[in-house]
Design an enzyme around this catalytic site. Structure first.
Site, short mmCIF file in Angstrom:
data_model
loop_
_atom_site.label_atom_id
_atom_site.label_comp_id
_atom_site.label_asym_id
_atom_site.label_seq_id
_atom_site.Cartn_x
_atom_site.Cartn_y
_atom_site.Cartn_z
N GLY A 76 0.86 -1.21 0.02
CA GLY A 76 0.03 -0.04 -0.05
C GLY A 76 0.75 1.28 -0.04
N ALA A 122 -5.01 -2.26 0.93
CA ALA A 122 -6.26 -2.65 1.32
C ALA A 122 -7.41 -2.04 0.23
CB ALA A 122 -6.84 -2.00 2.70
N THR A 139 -8.37 -0.85 12.05
CA THR A 139 -9.35 0.52 12.02
C THR A 139 -10.48 0.61 13.02
OG1 THR A 139 -10.98 1.29 10.46
CG2 THR A 139 -10.40 -1.14 10.24
N GLU A 184 -13.30 1.17 12.19
CA GLU A 184 -14.30 0.54 11.48
C GLU A 184 -14.94 -0.73 12.36
OE1 GLU A 184 -16.81 1.05 8.85
OE2 GLU A 184 -16.29 3.05 9.35
N TYR A 229 -16.03 -4.18 4.58
CA TYR A 229 -14.93 -3.70 5.00
C TYR A 229 -14.57 -3.88 6.38
CZ TYR A 229 -11.09 -0.26 6.09
OH TYR A 229 -9.95 0.11 6.64
N LYS A 246 -11.81 -6.60 7.77
CA LYS A 246 -10.74 -5.90 8.75
C LYS A 246 -10.78 -6.51 10.09
CE LYS A 246 -8.24 -2.73 6.48
NZ LYS A 246 -6.80 -2.55 6.61
P1 NAP Z 1 -5.55 4.29 0.64
O1 NAP Z 1 -4.88 5.75 0.30
O2 NAP Z 1 -6.86 3.77 -0.04
O3 NAP Z 1 -4.52 3.16 0.12
C1 NAP Z 1 -4.41 1.78 0.09
C2 NAP Z 1 -3.46 1.19 -0.67
O4 NAP Z 1 -3.38 -0.53 -0.86
C3 NAP Z 1 -2.85 1.79 -2.09
O5 NAP Z 1 -1.54 1.79 -2.32
C4 NAP Z 1 -3.36 0.67 -3.09
O6 NAP Z 1 -2.79 0.72 -4.30
C5 NAP Z 1 -3.19 -0.59 -2.16
N1 NAP Z 1 -3.70 -1.85 -2.43
C6 NAP Z 1 -4.90 -1.90 -2.63
N2 NAP Z 1 -5.33 -3.22 -3.03
C7 NAP Z 1 -4.28 -3.81 -3.02
C8 NAP Z 1 -3.78 -5.33 -3.40
N3 NAP Z 1 -4.73 -5.95 -3.65
N4 NAP Z 1 -2.80 -5.48 -3.29
C9 NAP Z 1 -1.55 -4.60 -3.06
N5 NAP Z 1 -2.04 -3.38 -2.98
C10 NAP Z 1 -3.27 -2.99 -2.80
O7 NAP Z 1 -5.43 3.82 2.27
P2 NAP Z 1 -4.80 4.66 3.22
O8 NAP Z 1 -5.96 5.62 3.71
O9 NAP Z 1 -3.55 4.67 3.14
O10 NAP Z 1 -4.83 3.36 4.26
C11 NAP Z 1 -3.68 2.56 4.57
C12 NAP Z 1 -4.33 1.50 5.16
O11 NAP Z 1 -4.74 1.63 6.64
C13 NAP Z 1 -5.47 0.64 4.81
O12 NAP Z 1 -5.55 -0.55 4.93
C14 NAP Z 1 -6.77 1.26 5.48
O13 NAP Z 1 -7.79 0.30 5.26
C15 NAP Z 1 -6.25 1.44 6.76
N6 NAP Z 1 -6.99 2.51 7.58
C16 NAP Z 1 -7.12 3.62 7.26
C17 NAP Z 1 -7.49 4.71 7.75
C18 NAP Z 1 -7.72 6.08 7.30
O14 NAP Z 1 -8.44 6.87 8.13
N7 NAP Z 1 -6.78 6.61 6.27
C19 NAP Z 1 -7.90 4.51 9.21
C20 NAP Z 1 -7.81 2.97 9.60
C21 NAP Z 1 -7.21 2.37 8.97
P3 NAP Z 1 -3.23 1.63 -5.57
O15 NAP Z 1 -2.53 2.71 -5.31
O16 NAP Z 1 -2.79 0.68 -6.55
O17 NAP Z 1 -4.76 1.37 -5.38
N1 GDD Z 2 -16.83 8.82 1.44
C1 GDD Z 2 -18.16 9.84 1.42
N2 GDD Z 2 -18.71 10.46 0.50
N3 GDD Z 2 -18.61 9.48 2.73
C2 GDD Z 2 -19.59 10.62 3.10
C3 GDD Z 2 -20.24 11.41 2.24
C4 GDD Z 2 -19.79 11.41 0.57
O1 GDD Z 2 -20.13 11.75 -0.17
N4 GDD Z 2 -21.08 11.93 2.57
C5 GDD Z 2 -21.19 11.76 3.73
N5 GDD Z 2 -20.35 10.62 4.07
C6 GDD Z 2 -19.95 10.26 5.33
C7 GDD Z 2 -19.89 8.41 5.50
O2 GDD Z 2 -21.30 8.13 5.45
C8 GDD Z 2 -19.24 8.12 6.67
O3 GDD Z 2 -20.11 8.18 7.89
C9 GDD Z 2 -18.32 9.40 7.01
O4 GDD Z 2 -18.64 10.60 5.98
C10 GDD Z 2 -17.01 9.07 6.61
O5 GDD Z 2 -16.80 8.57 5.31
P1 GDD Z 2 -15.46 8.31 4.73
O6 GDD Z 2 -14.72 9.51 4.50
O7 GDD Z 2 -15.51 7.34 3.35
O8 GDD Z 2 -14.53 7.43 5.71
P2 GDD Z 2 -15.05 6.15 6.69
O9 GDD Z 2 -14.89 6.66 8.04
O10 GDD Z 2 -16.04 5.47 6.12
O11 GDD Z 2 -13.81 5.23 6.38
C11 GDD Z 2 -12.43 5.67 6.48
O12 GDD Z 2 -12.14 5.54 7.87
C12 GDD Z 2 -11.92 4.32 8.44
C13 GDD Z 2 -11.38 4.49 9.70
O13 GDD Z 2 -12.62 4.52 10.70
C14 GDD Z 2 -11.57 4.94 5.59
O14 GDD Z 2 -10.26 5.45 5.62
C15 GDD Z 2 -11.38 3.38 6.05
O15 GDD Z 2 -10.44 2.81 5.47
C16 GDD Z 2 -10.87 3.51 7.57
O16 GDD Z 2 -10.81 2.12 8.18
#
Ligand code: NAP
Ligand code: GDD
Length: 375
Positions: A11, A90, A133, A135, A157, A161
């Site tokens: 990732g 992911a 996460t 989530e 998701y 996870k």
């Molecule tokens: P992101 O920007 O969506 O990045 C996901 C990465 O995973 C990308 O590099 C993507 O590659 C790669 N990937 C997806 N499917 C794959 C596969 N089959 N094999 C290899 N690589 C793959 O996510 P992020 O926000 O950086 O989050 C990083 C991790 O933390 C994820 O596991 C996410 O679920 C978890 N997480 C995120 C948050 C948050 O708030 N950001 C919170 C809690 C947990 P491509 O660029 O090619 O798509």
């Molecule tokens: N994406 C999105 N788009 N979300 C929306 C929208 C919209 O137009 N309008 C409202 N929302 C609300 C979603 O319903 C959700 O309750 C909240 O905004 C946050 O949505 P996202 O930004 O898509 O993030 P997430 O909380 O569902 O998931 C992210 O955080 C998780 C950790 O709690 C992702 O990064 C997950 O990968 C990560 O695990």
């Protein structure tokens, strides 16, 4: 000088992967990253690193791979011999996971198992970080959520996870692997994917203000999230792997805010005050006032240009936010708020960037992009 530590990151092209890579290279690591083949470029977030001749192939190595391909993972482990592995790969979009539940499980759940099993098979002495996460808490069973809060995921998701989480715990207990779950609450940045709500908002607000877009359509405005700043969370991942014993940690700010509050602040940073009218699907964000004294400090230089743009395109009573039910989720996570005291006590980790500052960082970055590139 001692031998550099080696890290392997899945990732690496994502938001967190890019910040973690910068952080580890600065710490003197050699970083190997797994990238997927894609029909268009997917390395935008790390281009600044791998186009740097002082970094590419000395501090940073990229390999094609995929966490759905067991033999690929085995080969990469044998080739790179990492001291630390960060499994960030992911299908990370919660709403999309309802459309592709099986694929999400394949990558987010079984992908984690493949990696752990590859470590076990090769007998490699390495440390493993799993991107777990908030989530997992889903329909929250207590407030705030910490490492002892029971899980109740609300999406394919979250369910995938949860498998990832438990298989890490199981391999740690069964095979004595140094494996940690980072239970990270939402963390954002200017590098956040454009379809997550925060970045969708800051991009749209910048475009609306500059006249490239009329309004933004959002789903649930009442959802509450604990939003932090991504680079700080990536440092926390590394801290977990520097401990004597592998444990699981929550990283969070301890504050929660609605999507509506995020929208309000993003507009405010660009000098636009909103008023909310109507309810549920009929709720709208309407321009109440335009006031350039609200402008973010970082925008002072562009003030004349800004005035020209905003006065030209935005008017009082314009409807700039609408609700679109298509963005609702079949099951929603209504409220997340984390308690990261274990991370503070054991790792010394503490979030620094407050909510308003985070919104401002993202809004400013998108506004500058829109001004420069025109989209
Ligand atoms: P992101 O920007 O969506 O990045 C996901 C990465 O995973 C990308 O590099 C993507 O590659 C790669 N990937 C997806 N499917 C794959 C596969 N089959 N094999 C290899 N690589 C793959 O996510 P992020 O926000 O950086 O989050 C990083 C991790 O933390 C994820 O596991 C996410 O679920 C978890 N997480 C995120 C948050 C948050 O708030 N950001 C919170 C809690 C947990 P491509 O660029 O090619 O798509
Ligand atoms: N994406 C999105 N788009 N979300 C929306 C929208 C919209 O137009 N309008 C409202 N929302 C609300 C979603 O319903 C959700 O309750 C909240 O905004 C946050 O949505 P996202 O930004 O898509 O993030 P997430 O909380 O569902 O998931 C992210 O955080 C998780 C950790 O709690 C992702 O990064 C997950 O990968 C990560 O695990």
């Amino acid at each position: 000088m001692g031998k550099s530590k080696i890290a392997l990151i899945t990732g690496i092209t994502g938001q967190d992967g890019s910040y973690l890579t910068e952080f580890l290279i600065n710490k003197g690591y050699v970083v190997h990253g797994i990238i997927r083949r894609s029909s268009s470029f997917n390395t935008g977030r790390i281009d600044h690193l791998y186009t740097n001749p002082e970094i590419l192939n000395t501090k940073l190595f990229l390999h094609y791979g995929d966490v759905t391909d067991t033999s690929n993972l085995n080969r990469l482990l044998e080739k790179t011999h990492p001291d630390e592995i960060y499994n960030l790969a992911a299908q990370s979009h919660v709403k999309v996971s309802f459309e592709v539940p099986e694929y999400t499980a394949e990558v987010d759940a079984i992908g984690t198992l493949r990696f752990l099993d590859a470590i076990r098979e090769t007998g490699l002495k390495t440390k493993f970080y799993q991107a777990s996460t908030s989530e997992l808490f889903g329909k929250v069973q207590s407030i705030p959520q910490n490492e002892n809060t029971p899980f109740y995921p609300r999406s394919p998701y979250g369910v995938a996870k949860i498998y990832g989480y438990w298989i890490v715990v199981n391999y740690r207990e069964a095979y004595n692997l140094f494996a940690c779950n980072g239970i990270l609450f939402n963390h954002e940045s200017p590098r956040r994917g454009e379809t997550f709500v925060t970045r969708k908002i800051t991009r749209a607000v910048a475009k609306i203000v500059c006249g490239y877009q009329k309004n933004i359509k959002l789903g649930n405005l009442n959802a509450k999230r604990d939003w932090g700043y991504a680079p700080e969370y990536c440092e926390g991942m590394w801290m977990m792997l520097q401990q004597n014993y592998p444990e699981d940690y929550v990283l969070a700010t301890g504050e929660t805010h609605t999507v509506r509050e995020f929208v309000d602040l993003a507009f405010k940073g660009l000098g636009v005050e909103l008023e909310w009218q109507g309810e549920k699907e009929r709720e709208k964000g309407v321009v109440k006032n335009i006031d350039d004294s609200l402008l973010l400090e970082g925008l002072i230089n562009v003030k004349p240009l800004y005035k020209e743009l905003v006065l030209k395109y935005i008017k009082k009573n314009n409807v700039v936010v609408e609700v679109d039910k298509n963005y609702y989720r079949p099951t929603e996570v209504d409220l997340l708020i984390g308690d990261a005291s274990k991370a503070y006590n054991n790792l010394g980790w503490k979030p620094k960037t407050k909510f308003e500052e985070l919104v401002n960082i993202m809004t400013l970055a998108d506004f500058e992009k829109v001004i420069k590139r025109g989209y």
